[in-house]
Design a protein around this motif. Sequence first.
Motif, mmCIF file in Angstrom:
data_model
loop_
_atom_site.group_PDB
_atom_site.id
_atom_site.type_symbol
_atom_site.label_atom_id
_atom_site.label_comp_id
_atom_site.label_asym_id
_atom_site.label_seq_id
_atom_site.Cartn_x
_atom_site.Cartn_y
_atom_site.Cartn_z
ATOM 1 N N VAL A 1 0.817 -1.218 0.000
ATOM 2 C CA VAL A 1 0.000 0.000 0.000
ATOM 3 C C VAL A 1 0.850 1.267 0.000
ATOM 4 O O VAL A 1 0.617 2.197 -0.792
ATOM 5 N N GLN A 2 1.858 1.325 0.849
ATOM 6 C CA GLN A 2 2.587 2.580 1.052
ATOM 7 C C GLN A 2 3.868 2.690 0.228
ATOM 8 O O GLN A 2 4.250 3.792 -0.159
ATOM 9 N N GLU A 3 4.541 1.580 -0.038
ATOM 10 C CA GLU A 3 5.792 1.633 -0.789
ATOM 11 C C GLU A 3 5.565 1.502 -2.289
ATOM 12 O O GLU A 3 6.189 2.211 -3.082
ATOM 13 N N PHE A 4 4.673 0.579 -2.700
ATOM 14 C CA PHE A 4 4.447 0.343 -4.121
ATOM 15 C C PHE A 4 3.112 0.917 -4.608
ATOM 16 O O PHE A 4 2.811 0.822 -5.801
ATOM 17 N N HIS A 5 2.300 1.470 -3.698
ATOM 18 C CA HIS A 5 1.038 2.144 -4.038
ATOM 19 C C HIS A 5 0.131 1.243 -4.893
ATOM 20 O O HIS A 5 -0.449 1.679 -5.883
ATOM 21 N N ALA A 6 0.021 -0.037 -4.496
ATOM 22 C CA ALA A 6 -0.767 -1.002 -5.265
ATOM 23 C C ALA A 6 -2.122 -1.295 -4.632
ATOM 24 O O ALA A 6 -2.915 -2.059 -5.201
ATOM 25 N N GLY A 7 -2.416 -0.746 -3.452
ATOM 26 C CA GLY A 7 -3.726 -0.873 -2.837
ATOM 27 C C GLY A 7 -4.107 -2.300 -2.457
ATOM 28 O O GLY A 7 -3.255 -3.157 -2.218
ATOM 29 N N ALA B 1 -5.431 -4.700 -4.250
ATOM 30 C CA ALA B 1 -4.964 -5.720 -5.190
ATOM 31 C C ALA B 1 -3.499 -6.047 -4.949
ATOM 32 O O ALA B 1 -3.065 -7.191 -5.120
ATOM 33 N N GLY B 2 -2.716 -5.067 -4.529
ATOM 34 C CA GLY B 2 -1.306 -5.303 -4.243
ATOM 35 C C GLY B 2 -1.118 -6.213 -3.041
ATOM 36 O O GLY B 2 -0.253 -7.100 -3.044
ATOM 37 N N ILE B 3 -1.921 -6.003 -1.998
ATOM 38 C CA ILE B 3 -1.859 -6.891 -0.830
ATOM 39 C C ILE B 3 -2.193 -8.314 -1.251
ATOM 40 O O ILE B 3 -1.483 -9.273 -0.915
ATOM 41 N N GLY B 4 -3.280 -8.455 -2.027
ATOM 42 C CA GLY B 4 -3.672 -9.777 -2.488
ATOM 43 C C GLY B 4 -2.620 -10.424 -3.365
ATOM 44 O O GLY B 4 -2.361 -11.628 -3.264
ATOM 45 N N ALA B 5 -1.972 -9.630 -4.223
ATOM 46 C CA ALA B 5 -0.944 -10.176 -5.113
ATOM 47 C C ALA B 5 0.262 -10.676 -4.332
ATOM 48 O O ALA B 5 0.819 -11.744 -4.628
ATOM 49 N N PHE B 6 0.687 -9.927 -3.322
ATOM 50 C CA PHE B 6 1.828 -10.368 -2.518
ATOM 51 C C PHE B 6 1.500 -11.663 -1.765
ATOM 52 O O PHE B 6 2.331 -12.573 -1.673
ATOM 53 N N TYR B 7 0.296 -11.749 -1.204
ATOM 54 C CA TYR B 7 -0.085 -12.984 -0.532
ATOM 55 C C TYR B 7 -0.231 -14.136 -1.529
ATOM 56 O O TYR B 7 0.067 -15.289 -1.213
ATOM 57 N N ALA B 8 -0.673 -13.829 -2.745
ATOM 58 C CA ALA B 8 -0.741 -14.862 -3.774
ATOM 59 C C ALA B 8 0.656 -15.351 -4.136
ATOM 60 O O ALA B 8 0.861 -16.542 -4.402
ATOM 61 N N ALA B 9 1.633 -14.445 -4.139
ATOM 62 C CA ALA B 9 3.020 -14.848 -4.396
ATOM 63 C C ALA B 9 3.497 -15.818 -3.327
ATOM 64 O O ALA B 9 4.166 -16.825 -3.630
ATOM 65 N N LEU B 10 3.152 -15.535 -2.078
ATOM 66 C CA LEU B 10 3.483 -16.475 -1.005
ATOM 67 C C LEU B 10 2.812 -17.825 -1.243
ATOM 68 O O LEU B 10 3.402 -18.885 -0.997
ATOM 69 N N GLY B 11 1.584 -17.788 -1.737
ATOM 70 C CA GLY B 11 0.875 -19.029 -2.022
ATOM 71 C C GLY B 11 1.518 -19.826 -3.138
ATOM 72 O O GLY B 11 1.604 -21.056 -3.082
#
Length: 419
Positions: free
Chosen positions: A259-265, A267-277
């Motif tokens: 949210v704060q570093e890459f300004h992805a909101g 969807a960005g949180i979901g994408a990072f957690y999907a990467a972990l998945g």
Amino acid sequence: MRNGKTGPAGRLSGGYSKLFAAGLVNGIGDRFSSIAMLALVLQMTGSGMAVGISLGVRVLPYLFMAPLGGILATRFPRKAIMIAVDLLRVPVALSFLLVDGEDRLWLLYTGSFIMAAGEAVYSPVRKSSIPLLADSSALLRINGLEQLMNGSVLILGAFIGGVVSLWFGPEMAFIVNALSFLVGALLLWGIHFPPAAAEPGRTEGTGKKPAAAHLSGGRLQTLKYVAGGSLALQIVIAYELLVPVINGWDNVLISVYAVQEFHAGDAGIGAFYAALGIGLSLSFFAGRLLKKRLLTAALTGLMLEGMLLMAISASGSFIHAFFLYILLSLAGGVGNACLDTLVMRETPPRQQPLIFGMLSAVSGTLLGLSMLGAGWLLDYVEPRVLGCAGGAGFAAISLLLAGYAAVRGRLLRKRALSR
């Protein structure tokens, strides 16, 4: 073969398959709710401290409730405990629908605490059920499947949950979470444990009540296994004491980075957690290459996690960070499967609920405190600086545990030769 054991061709029959499916459905719904909750908190407050609190309250109940789950599993049918916990969490999940402003965030925090308390009871009961539904030779493969399940939860639950929260609002995610608990309870209803495991109050294979010494001294016996167990078990315990102290930082930083570093909101949180998945899913295939030296594999994975966390903290690209999170989770997933397998192999089935309950209590409590600490630190320290420090801490813990294993192992070998 019956009773959930693995067949000669390596297939999994009904028992573990239903346990796997229930965990998958349950986890996806809970991840929907978690992503919606994090996004809601950030939108209402914009505070790293608020994120730390919302995550911290989800793990603090492990201190008291995880040991309770282990104790209950020695006295009541495990299937009944898991179904009851799922059904009791349905109205709590729906209570999040009442949060419509910052002045009602206390409802979200309270509900999250109660939901986490249920998970703290559920988790050790579920994990200790695995050896009862599978042959010991299949434990490493099944623990790899558990990482695959966690990966699928993150991919489907986190990424789709972020999209659902963005398009339909957090209310839909909270409703899906409640429904997932209902479906999970129905799946668990169809599990049939072996007769020796169906009644925890009876000794395996005899149908007789255990000796009073066992009932009164169960926890003392467990402490004996923990304090004086094998070298592998000692390393696992040290791991659960040290790693969560830093791991909470990374849990908070995932949302902050997006949210704060890459300004992805959202969807960005979901994408990072999907990467972990994705990484956890890949760890299932990587873990199948391991046949021995599980402890070495786990500590190597921890070292790689530390290096990758430092690389993520220096990344200037969202895509770059996305792929680094995949590698991070791949290393962590292999390590987790190895550690769980070591615990299952080193402790008798009757003691496993208490062992897993105690480990969950310690690691969950430390993780919660770490998340709260991360929320506080983020008011004074830049996120990337905190992330780099966390990675360095992981690397240091890996070296410390490897050194202990080498020294302790040498002493044990000398003692064996002198006899």
